[in-house]
Design a protein around this motif. Structure first.
Motif, PDB file in Angstrom:
ATOM      1  N   SER A 118     -32.372 -33.268  35.934  1.00 49.07           N
ATOM      2  CA  SER A 118     -33.694 -33.604  36.222  1.00 49.07           C
ATOM      3  C   SER A 118     -33.415 -32.993  37.034  1.00 49.07           C
ATOM      4  O   SER A 118     -33.860 -32.254  38.205  1.00 49.07           O
ATOM      5  CB  SER A 118     -33.542 -35.366  36.961  1.00 49.07           C
ATOM      6  N   ASN A 119     -32.001 -32.442  38.073  1.00 48.83           N
ATOM      7  CA  ASN A 119     -31.809 -31.166  39.202  1.00 48.83           C
ATOM      8  C   ASN A 119     -31.799 -29.536  38.534  1.00 48.83           C
ATOM      9  O   ASN A 119     -30.843 -29.428  39.612  1.00 48.83           O
ATOM     10  CB  ASN A 119     -30.930 -31.808  39.751  1.00 48.83           C
ATOM     11  N   ALA A 120     -32.363 -29.420  37.841  1.00 51.44           N
ATOM     12  CA  ALA A 120     -31.723 -28.328  37.157  1.00 51.44           C
ATOM     13  C   ALA A 120     -32.457 -27.229  37.863  1.00 51.44           C
ATOM     14  O   ALA A 120     -31.332 -26.312  38.418  1.00 51.44           O
ATOM     15  CB  ALA A 120     -32.260 -27.872  35.627  1.00 51.44           C
ATOM     16  N   PHE A 121     -33.485 -27.561  38.336  1.00 55.54           N
ATOM     17  CA  PHE A 121     -34.602 -26.537  39.662  1.00 55.54           C
ATOM     18  C   PHE A 121     -33.365 -25.842  40.526  1.00 55.54           C
ATOM     19  O   PHE A 121     -33.279 -24.992  41.163  1.00 55.54           O
ATOM     20  CB  PHE A 121     -35.895 -26.574  38.903  1.00 55.54           C
ATOM     21  N   ASP A 122     -33.174 -27.004  41.059  1.00 55.17           N
ATOM     22  CA  ASP A 122     -32.739 -27.541  42.520  1.00 55.17           C
ATOM     23  C   ASP A 122     -30.838 -26.969  42.580  1.00 55.17           C
ATOM     24  O   ASP A 122     -30.229 -26.031  43.320  1.00 55.17           O
ATOM     25  CB  ASP A 122     -32.609 -28.710  43.182  1.00 55.17           C
ATOM     26  N   ALA A 123     -31.108 -27.472  41.258  1.00 56.94           N
ATOM     27  CA  ALA A 123     -28.300 -26.593  41.239  1.00 56.94           C
ATOM     28  C   ALA A 123     -28.884 -25.482  41.125  1.00 56.94           C
ATOM     29  O   ALA A 123     -27.772 -24.686  42.102  1.00 56.94           O
ATOM     30  CB  ALA A 123     -27.718 -27.694  40.637  1.00 56.94           C
ATOM     31  N   PHE A 124     -29.600 -24.770  40.187  1.00 55.26           N
ATOM     32  CA  PHE A 124     -29.843 -24.035  39.944  1.00 55.26           C
ATOM     33  C   PHE A 124     -30.408 -22.691  41.171  1.00 55.26           C
ATOM     34  O   PHE A 124     -29.148 -21.815  41.723  1.00 55.26           O
ATOM     35  CB  PHE A 124     -30.587 -23.146  38.684  1.00 55.26           C
ATOM     36  N   LEU A 125     -31.053 -22.681  41.670  1.00 61.49           N
ATOM     37  CA  LEU A 125     -31.774 -22.158  43.015  1.00 61.49           C
ATOM     38  C   LEU A 125     -30.809 -22.027  44.295  1.00 61.49           C
ATOM     39  O   LEU A 125     -30.473 -21.166  44.933  1.00 61.49           O
ATOM     40  CB  LEU A 125     -33.324 -22.538  43.498  1.00 61.49           C
ATOM     41  N   ALA A 126     -30.005 -23.152  44.208  1.00 62.49           N
ATOM     42  CA  ALA A 126     -29.286 -23.913  44.843  1.00 62.49           C
ATOM     43  C   ALA A 126     -27.845 -22.657  44.986  1.00 62.49           C
ATOM     44  O   ALA A 126     -27.491 -22.344  46.000  1.00 62.49           O
ATOM     45  CB  ALA A 126     -28.371 -24.700  45.499  1.00 62.49           C
ATOM     46  N   GLU A 127     -27.659 -22.169  44.099  1.00 64.84           N
ATOM     47  CA  GLU A 127     -26.270 -21.505  43.665  1.00 64.84           C
ATOM     48  C   GLU A 127     -26.608 -19.973  43.280  1.00 64.84           C
ATOM     49  O   GLU A 127     -26.350 -19.125  43.833  1.00 64.84           O
ATOM     50  CB  GLU A 127     -25.851 -21.961  43.059  1.00 64.84           C
ATOM     51  N   SER A 143     -19.292 -12.799  36.396  1.00 63.80           N
ATOM     52  CA  SER A 143     -18.713 -13.936  37.424  1.00 63.80           C
ATOM     53  C   SER A 143     -19.243 -14.706  38.339  1.00 63.80           C
ATOM     54  O   SER A 143     -19.139 -15.444  38.362  1.00 63.80           O
ATOM     55  CB  SER A 143     -17.568 -12.633  37.740  1.00 63.80           C
ATOM     56  N   ARG A 144     -20.757 -14.395  38.448  1.00 59.46           N
ATOM     57  CA  ARG A 144     -21.413 -15.063  39.239  1.00 59.46           C
ATOM     58  C   ARG A 144     -22.868 -15.437  38.921  1.00 59.46           C
ATOM     59  O   ARG A 144     -23.218 -16.474  39.298  1.00 59.46           O
ATOM     60  CB  ARG A 144     -21.849 -13.818  40.817  1.00 59.46           C
ATOM     61  N   ILE A 145     -23.775 -14.596  37.969  1.00 56.61           N
ATOM     62  CA  ILE A 145     -24.655 -14.834  36.537  1.00 56.61           C
ATOM     63  C   ILE A 145     -24.568 -16.077  35.763  1.00 56.61           C
ATOM     64  O   ILE A 145     -25.074 -17.132  36.155  1.00 56.61           O
ATOM     65  CB  ILE A 145     -25.617 -13.486  36.750  1.00 56.61           C
ATOM     66  N   LEU A 146     -23.589 -15.618  34.798  1.00 54.98           N
ATOM     67  CA  LEU A 146     -23.194 -16.800  33.838  1.00 54.98           C
ATOM     68  C   LEU A 146     -22.458 -18.199  34.685  1.00 54.98           C
ATOM     69  O   LEU A 146     -22.770 -18.812  33.481  1.00 54.98           O
ATOM     70  CB  LEU A 146     -22.544 -15.973  33.303  1.00 54.98           C
ATOM     71  N   THR A 147     -22.300 -17.968  35.919  1.00 57.18           N
ATOM     72  CA  THR A 147     -21.546 -19.492  35.913  1.00 57.18           C
ATOM     73  C   THR A 147     -22.466 -20.361  36.822  1.00 57.18           C
ATOM     74  O   THR A 147     -22.307 -21.798  37.491  1.00 57.18           O
ATOM     75  CB  THR A 147     -20.365 -18.925  37.199  1.00 57.18           C
ATOM     76  N   LEU A 148     -23.411 -19.815  37.366  1.00 55.85           N
ATOM     77  CA  LEU A 148     -25.062 -20.603  37.763  1.00 55.85           C
ATOM     78  C   LEU A 148     -25.488 -21.820  37.046  1.00 55.85           C
ATOM     79  O   LEU A 148     -25.599 -21.831  35.264  1.00 55.85           O
ATOM     80  CB  LEU A 148     -26.197 -19.861  37.645  1.00 55.85           C
TER      81      LEU A 148
END
Length: 151
Positions: free
Chosen positions: A77-86, A123-128
């Motif tokens: 349910s929070n996929a967009f928000d969590a992804f965008l925040a990181e 290190s940064r993208i695939l860990t999103l």
């Protein structure tokens, strides 16, 4: 919303963002105070959202730009928000756009070279969080990048 004088101010300002209100006023045939008030009103109305410097990333040694098309796992349910925040926290991500359709998000990433991009990607993208699929598009040339409007 905008009258002819506002449009004239914006045309001159878009062409030369470094012009002062006084210089804009002179070119538009009005007093500096009137030009300043019109500019302030356009800022208050959200038409003008500030003046910024355009940085040539390549001149600073960032020779690689990659566009990533990301599809998220929307079962969370929070996929967009969590992804965008990181994603916002990754310094090399210079633009984030969201879409309706098969692709959910597009990230623009800059890097010094391919080795640097590979490091950022691993290190940064695939860990999103919540990435379901990702497609990379390597930019070859920027043909047109325009911020001005035909006013």
């Amino acid at each position: 919303m905008l009258d002819d004088m506002d449009r004239r101010l914006l045309r001159y300002w878009q062409a030369e963002p470094s012009l002062s209100p006084g210089e804009l006023a002179e070119r538009c045939g009005m007093t500096p105070g009137k030009a300043a008030r019109r500019i302030a009103k356009m800022e208050d109305d959200g038409i003008v959202q500030g003046v910024s410097a355009v940085v040539n990333w390549a001149a600073l040694g960032y020779a690689v730009e990659v566009s990533l098309r990301v599809t998220l796992d929307k079962t969370q349910s929070n996929a967009f928000d969590a992804f965008l925040a990181e994603a916002r926290q990754v310094p090399e991500v210079i633009e984030v756009q969201t879409f309706l359709g098969r692709v959910d998000v597009r990230l623009s990433i800059i890097a010094r070279d391919m080795a640097h991009y590979q490091q950022i990607y691993r290190s940064r993208i695939l860990t999103l969080p919540h990435i379901s699929d990702i497609e990379a598009l390597m930019q070859v040339a920027r043909i047109k990048s325009e911020q001005t409007l035909p006013i």
